[in-house]
Design a protein around this motif. Sequence first.
Motif, mmCIF file in Angstrom:
data_model
loop_
_atom_site.group_PDB
_atom_site.id
_atom_site.type_symbol
_atom_site.label_atom_id
_atom_site.label_comp_id
_atom_site.label_asym_id
_atom_site.label_seq_id
_atom_site.Cartn_x
_atom_site.Cartn_y
_atom_site.Cartn_z
ATOM 1 N N PHE A 104 0.837 -1.206 0.000
ATOM 2 C CA PHE A 104 0.000 0.000 0.000
ATOM 3 C C PHE A 104 0.867 1.249 0.000
ATOM 4 N N ALA A 319 0.938 4.149 6.502
ATOM 5 C CA ALA A 319 0.012 4.011 5.379
ATOM 6 C C ALA A 319 -0.858 5.258 5.229
ATOM 7 N N ASP A 323 -0.732 8.041 1.905
ATOM 8 C CA ASP A 323 -1.864 8.476 1.083
ATOM 9 C C ASP A 323 -2.062 9.985 1.181
#
Length: 383
Positions: A104, A319, A323
């Motif tokens: 991710f 994570a 993003d």
Amino acid sequence: MTDLLWPGDARAGDLFTDASVVEAMVRVESAWLAAGGHPSELSTAFSVRDVAVAAEGGGNPVIPFLELLRSRNPEVAEHLHTGLTSQDVLDTALVLQLRDTAAFVARNLDRQVAALARLAERHRGTRMAARTLTQHAIPTTFGLKAANWLHGVLDARDALSAAADLPIQIGGAAGSLAAPTALAGSPAAALERVAATAGILGLPARPPWHTARAPFTRIGDAFVTCTDAWGKIANDVLLSSRPEVGELSEAPAEGRGGSSAMPNKHNPVLAVLIRRAALAAPPLGATMHAAAAGAIDERPDGSWHVEWATLRTLARRTAVAADQTAELLEGLRVDIERMAATLTAARPGIDAERRKMGDDGPYLGASDELIDAALARAQGKPC
């Protein structure tokens, strides 16, 4: 999973939730069964909360997990977990979760690289005032600043790539593979079963690492390297988005940047939250190293236990920040006119070194070549 006190946590989705950790433990047990000739579709018709509540009794969640798993799968109960120890199952489950998290983060690093490459190319001629020790230094370009950000992100991507190939953990009760050897009939057969289990899970095989914790400290360090790079970017955005500077700003988004008391405000919330992650990550990485240094005997007491929540917290926060940073860079607004005005206002002082050097040009040095080097590296070419 959501965390009221870590805004943005929902961006990490199901990574490292209790349910996903339990699912990963099921995958480990299932792979071990299959590698031993007992393939089974394991039923998990039990409450994850029950596992969490009962975990205190034995000090880890694997013990109540196994009790429930055996009760729901009586046809393979006698073979389930035989030859393994709790640390084998939980460590390998964490490896599976870390692999998903690393993937991710890597996807978001790729987004960041692409966004920064565009910014560096588009603004290679956008002149601005360089600042050192908070003061105006000499002229530079925003393209070069973006190129320097790009190097930091590429360093982070390299670190993550090097650390993400995490191995399986199977060592038995004390790391000697004694029970697996007794089950399989020979050391070679036991090692074959370990390798087969690793293959089913898509993991590399290696000797047990119950008290040699470099696989976990390396991935923890890689996550911190990521947040370091993103923190630098966020800090620059925060400083440059101050009203009295006004050179950079975040893209507006519905419901973002407001104040509970001051309707005039448009706060750079993404940069604030990214900086938060960069400040919080290093102590978590340090905890992983303290745990590794505190390991004793053939299985650790306490130092193993402190790793689990530390890894979950560090992984999810990385994570989330990954993003957020990608979104920040993809929407970053550059005020070319404000940069030019600031540079003009800084004269003649900002040109002092240029005059000292007797230079009549723009005094941008090798900026274009340095930007080209960063872009080449982003494309995988030699710099």
